[in-house]
Design an enzyme around this catalytic site. Structure first.
Site, PDB file in Angstrom:
ATOM      1  N   LEU A 100       0.818  -1.207   0.000  1.00 13.26           N
ATOM      2  CA  LEU A 100       0.000   0.000   0.000  1.00 13.26           C
ATOM      3  C   LEU A 100       0.850   1.255   0.000  1.00 13.26           C
ATOM      4  O   LEU A 100       1.985   1.266   0.478  1.00 13.26           O
ATOM      5  CB  LEU A 100      -0.904   0.015   1.247  1.00 13.26           C
ATOM      6  CG  LEU A 100      -1.887  -1.146   1.371  1.00 13.26           C
ATOM      7  CD1 LEU A 100      -2.704  -0.989   2.646  1.00 13.26           C
ATOM      8  CD2 LEU A 100      -2.798  -1.224   0.163  1.00 13.26           C
ATOM      9  N   GLU A 128      -8.741  -0.270   9.321  1.00 12.79           N
ATOM     10  CA  GLU A 128      -8.197  -1.438  10.024  1.00 12.79           C
ATOM     11  C   GLU A 128      -6.834  -1.098  10.609  1.00 12.79           C
ATOM     12  O   GLU A 128      -6.119  -0.256  10.079  1.00 12.79           O
ATOM     13  CB  GLU A 128      -7.990  -2.606   9.038  1.00 12.79           C
ATOM     14  CG  GLU A 128      -9.256  -3.195   8.488  1.00 12.79           C
ATOM     15  CD  GLU A 128      -8.973  -4.132   7.308  1.00 12.79           C
ATOM     16  OE1 GLU A 128      -7.942  -4.822   7.312  1.00 12.79           O
ATOM     17  OE2 GLU A 128      -9.796  -4.148   6.387  1.00 12.79           O
ATOM     18  N   LYS A 130      -3.031  -1.848  11.006  1.00 14.03           N
ATOM     19  CA  LYS A 130      -2.040  -2.525  10.166  1.00 14.03           C
ATOM     20  C   LYS A 130      -1.028  -3.209  11.088  1.00 14.03           C
ATOM     21  O   LYS A 130      -0.283  -2.546  11.801  1.00 14.03           O
ATOM     22  CB  LYS A 130      -1.343  -1.498   9.264  1.00 14.03           C
ATOM     23  CG  LYS A 130      -0.539  -2.112   8.152  1.00 14.03           C
ATOM     24  CD  LYS A 130      -0.211  -1.048   7.098  1.00 14.03           C
ATOM     25  CE  LYS A 130       0.447  -1.655   5.873  1.00 14.03           C
ATOM     26  NZ  LYS A 130       1.813  -2.105   6.123  1.00 14.03           N
ATOM     27  N   ARG A 151       4.806 -13.331   0.972  1.00 16.07           N
ATOM     28  CA  ARG A 151       4.461 -12.359  -0.054  1.00 16.07           C
ATOM     29  C   ARG A 151       5.560 -12.235  -1.106  1.00 16.07           C
ATOM     30  O   ARG A 151       5.283 -12.091  -2.292  1.00 16.07           O
ATOM     31  CB  ARG A 151       4.210 -10.989   0.598  1.00 16.07           C
ATOM     32  CG  ARG A 151       3.936  -9.909  -0.412  1.00 16.07           C
ATOM     33  CD  ARG A 151       3.629  -8.572   0.236  1.00 16.07           C
ATOM     34  NE  ARG A 151       3.497  -7.567  -0.796  1.00 16.07           N
ATOM     35  CZ  ARG A 151       4.503  -6.881  -1.313  1.00 16.07           C
ATOM     36  NH1 ARG A 151       5.723  -7.079  -0.865  1.00 16.07           N
ATOM     37  NH2 ARG A 151       4.300  -6.002  -2.260  1.00 16.07           N
ATOM     38  N   GLU A 186      -1.485 -11.547   8.009  1.00 18.92           N
ATOM     39  CA  GLU A 186      -0.208 -11.053   8.509  1.00 18.92           C
ATOM     40  C   GLU A 186       0.204 -11.931   9.690  1.00 18.92           C
ATOM     41  O   GLU A 186      -0.501 -11.997  10.694  1.00 18.92           O
ATOM     42  CB  GLU A 186      -0.383  -9.592   8.947  1.00 18.92           C
ATOM     43  CG  GLU A 186       0.895  -8.839   9.165  1.00 18.92           C
ATOM     44  CD  GLU A 186       1.451  -8.186   7.886  1.00 18.92           C
ATOM     45  OE1 GLU A 186       0.888  -8.423   6.789  1.00 18.92           O
ATOM     46  OE2 GLU A 186       2.456  -7.460   7.996  1.00 18.92           O
ATOM     47  N   LYS A 302      -9.495   1.587   3.590  1.00 18.98           N
ATOM     48  CA  LYS A 302      -9.808   0.895   2.342  1.00 18.98           C
ATOM     49  C   LYS A 302     -11.211   1.273   1.892  1.00 18.98           C
ATOM     50  O   LYS A 302     -12.110   1.406   2.722  1.00 18.98           O
ATOM     51  CB  LYS A 302      -9.786  -0.622   2.553  1.00 18.98           C
ATOM     52  CG  LYS A 302      -8.433  -1.201   2.895  1.00 18.98           C
ATOM     53  CD  LYS A 302      -8.567  -2.681   3.223  1.00 18.98           C
ATOM     54  CE  LYS A 302      -7.221  -3.274   3.596  1.00 18.98           C
ATOM     55  NZ  LYS A 302      -7.357  -4.611   4.179  1.00 18.98           N
ATOM     56  N   CYS A 441      31.444 -13.571  43.445  1.00 22.72           N
ATOM     57  CA  CYS A 441      30.532 -12.423  43.343  1.00 22.72           C
ATOM     58  C   CYS A 441      29.072 -12.872  43.459  1.00 22.72           C
ATOM     59  O   CYS A 441      28.605 -13.703  42.682  1.00 22.72           O
ATOM     60  CB  CYS A 441      30.770 -11.719  42.016  1.00 22.72           C
ATOM     61  SG  CYS A 441      29.624 -10.370  41.698  1.00 22.72           S
TER      62      CYS A 441
HETATM   63 ZN    ZN Z   1      31.207  -8.825  41.530  1.00 24.32          ZN
END
Ligand code: ZN
Length: 688
Positions: A100, A128, A130, A151, A186, A302, A441
């Site tokens: 489109l 609509e 999209k 497509r 879609e 549309k 850690c």
């Molecule tokens: Zn650390």
């Protein structure tokens, strides 16, 4: 060389300069002195001067002239967009799948209305949403789904029937359908599925998809339909392409009909008798944007009457009876209150901007990833600054830049010590990231624990982030081996933990002991070792003992292993604490042996180097495919290299391949190599 470029709306151009998201490909939304381009990687739109587009395209063309093997179908020099890749068989669309015309202002919509009226049509409009996904065609014969295709360029797409058939919301059988039916829809990835996939990819140290659209495209074009099936794709059907034995007078009637057959249709389609009412609906949709659980890239107007549509016809590019309105990307300003730094599983420090909440594309946003020190420095983001934030691909907040520095603000520097444990942080090799390398850690222990328990690793149900956090905070778990010593009494001390949940968790932990070796190897969180590599290690060595004692050269001799991966494995097993951890896991009864199946052989014995930006695959994906097909993915080109798989902007590796006379292939060729051979193909002659 003075090259005259023909740029047309809808073309995809490939420019030398990539968007910050990494993509070189741009869709042309508008031409003129200024071009409007949409990044194919993340959907971000930019305006840029025509001469910049030309310069960039020319520079790429010069590169391609030097390296013709780099020309990809979407290159501007090839002047096509969305050309089939050769990975799937081609499908000619009986009814053209048109794209489109885009409008960027409401006045352009009013001009559209005027053109419709001037053509003698008194219009009724359907508006609509999209959906931002991938357009596909579905064909049904005698009520059975017989073919599904992409497509492509609108005339020729790719046959992806097997993959589309895995999408739950696509009906496979429609008892009430006529003899023949073709609909267009879609395919999209809902946000929830996208976030789950992204999390999984991050966990596996893979480059995550940038947005749901890319994720949907990547998932639909998988060679293995099982992968597509696992991706949670969905569809909205928005057009009746062909139908036998039925006639309709309006588009909205066809939508009602499609809906009655059991297809999920566009979530919102209302009919208006004048353009201003249609515009009001477009504004309402714009306001609702972001509250949807999927990405949209605009709204469509549309003409409802099908006879009027025929009368209006199409230009050579677009139908004259429809127009797509593109909402501008929402950008808002906010003030940075803090820059938070978190520590990941491998010790990487990640900075996050925390700012005053803003309402952006439908949700409240107050944080955005700043990635690393280099990016902070490049933007010069400081605490107190006014920053501009937008949502990349409509869902991930992103700092675009600093609008103005705050009064008395000072440049931000990343901490020099770990925010979790206080150990000094370092740059490893030439990484942009800073890392905490302290094995004790707690932030890393937490991430390790979450990784160990994750589905792809040891799959311990019920051990999510919140529980893991408590186990670490209460010092019940320091290393993953401590999991197997947990008692019911200890678990009952956790917040809101009842006897039942404690028992279930203990059961899940106990049953993880039976997991195959690859899950454990992956669960250990060895740097650069994803789940596929872990499976190769487990399969090749057969036991944890053999793997632990393997030398780097033993490991890199496995098809698919590069030197860096081998080195990471050796370093992991040589690390203080690894031997102790493995002893404890073995003593707890965790399985240390491999029992499992084999991988593909299409690339057996070949060493392949991936370089540059590939059109659809990430480097990690390409390397994983090499490994899955029995090949070896290497990081450096040598005489032993069988092929160099090169994408755009490939550098020294490509030059080296050419010097050494190593064959260079593109992604399409690579995908052909790994595609399953047709059954009737004659056997290859044996090389002597
Ligand atoms: Zn650390």
């Amino acid at each position: 060389m003075d090259q005259k470029w023909k740029f047309e709306v809808g073309d995809v151009v490939k420019l030398k300069k990539p968007h910050p998201c990494g993509s070189h490909e741009w869709e042309i939304l508008r031409v003129g002195a200024d071009f409007r381009l949409k990044c194919m990687g993340c959907g971000h739109q930019v305006m840029t001067e025509r001469k910049m587009v030309e310069k960039n395209a020319r520079e790429l063309k010069t590169i391609e002239a030097q390296f013709p093997q780099l020309i990809t179908p979407d290159s501007p020099t090839q002047h096509v967009g969305g050309t089939p890749s050769g990975k799937f068989s081609k499908v000619a669309h009986a009814v053209k799948m048109e794209s489109l015309q885009d409008a960027f202002s409401l006045d352009e919509l009013r001009e559209f209305d005027q053109r419709v009226r001037e053509a003698g049509v008194t219009p009724e409009y359907v508006v609509e949403i999209k959906i931002d996904g991938l357009s596909v065609s579905l064909e049904y014969r005698n009520g059975r789904l017989t073919r599904g295709s992409t497509r492509g360029d609108g005339l020729v797409g790719e046959d992806v029937t097997e993959n589309l058939a895995t999408i739950k919301s696509i009906p496979k059988e429609i008892p009430t359908a006529p003899e023949f039916l073709e609909v267009r829809g879609e395919v999209y990835m809902p946000h929830e599925a996208f976030f789950a996939l992204k999390e999984q990819q991050e966990l596996e140290d893979k480059t995550p998809f940038k947005n749901p659209r890319n994720a949907a495209a990547g998932s639909l074009r998988q060679k293995d339909a099982k992968i597509t099936a696992a991706r949670g794709l969905s569809i909205f059907v928005f057009n009746l392409q062909q139908v036998e034995g039925k006639t309709f007078t309006t588009h909205s009637e066809t939508l009602d009909y499609i809906k009655s057959l059991g297809f999920p249709v566009s979530p919102r389609y209302n009919v208006y008798t004048n353009i201003e009412d249609a515009i009001a609906e477009i504004q309402r949709i714009g306001e609702a944007r972001g509250t949807l659980d999927f990405d949209m890239d605009g709204a469509v107007i549309k003409v409802n009457d099908l006879t009027a549509r025929q009368a209006l016809g199409s230009t050579n590019k677009f139908p004259r009876w429809a127009i797509a309105f593109k909402y501008p990307p929402e950008v808002k300003e906010s003030t940075v209150r803090d820059i938070e730094v978190t520590v990941g599983r491998t010790g990487v420090l990640t900075p996050t901007a925390v700012f005053d909440p803003i309402f952006l594309a439908g949700t409240s946003v107050s944080r955005a990833n700043l990635h690393n020190e280099d990016i902070i420095e490049a933007m010069d983001v400081r605490i107190g600054d006014t920053i501009q934030v937008r949502k990349a691909g409509d869902i991930i907040p992103e700092v675009i830049g600093v609008a103005r520095h705050g009064e008395n603000s000072v440049p931000y520097h990343m901490p020099r010590v770990c925010p979790s444990c206080g150990a000094p942080v370092v740059h490893l090799q030439d990484e942009a990231a800073l890392r905490c390398v302290n094995p004790e850690c707690p932030a890393q222990s937490l991430r390790n624990l979450i990784h160990f328990a994750s589905r792809t690793a040891m799959a311990i149900d019920g051990l999510g982030e919140a529980i893991a956090q408590q186990l670490i905070d209460r010092q019940l778990v320091h290393s993953v081996a401590d999991l197997y010593d947990l008692t019911k009494d200890q678990l009952l001390t956790l917040d809101k933990f009842k006897a039942k949940s404690a028992e279930n968790l203990l059961k899940a932990i106990a049953s993880s002991k039976q997991n195959n070796l690859d899950k454990l190897v992956f669960g250990l969180g060895i740097r650069n070792i994803g789940d596929k590599a872990a499976a190769l290690l487990a399969e090749h060595f057969g036991s944890m003992d053999a793997l632990r004692n393997a030398a780097a050269e033993d490991i890199s001799s496995i098809d698919g292993f590069g030197g860096v991966m081998a080195q990471s494995v050796v370093e992991f097993f040589a690390k203080d604490g690894t031997a102790d951890l493995l002893h404890r896991l073995a003593d707890a009864g965790v399985n240390m042996q491999w029992h499992g199946e084999k991988k593909g052989t299409a690339l057996a014995g070949m060493t392949i180097v991936v370089t540059g930006t590939l059109p659809t695959l990430s480097r990690q994906e390409a390397e994983a495919m090499i490994v899955q097909n029995g090949g070896k993915a290497s990081g450096s080109v040598s005489k032993k290299t069988a092929y160099v798989l090169a994408g755009a902007a490939a550098g020294s590796k490509l030059t080296k391949a050419q010097t050494l006379g190593i064959p260079v292939i593109d992604e399409a060729e690579f995908l052909r190599m790994v595609a399953p051979a047709p059954a009737e193909q004659p056997e290859l002659e044996e090389e002597t």
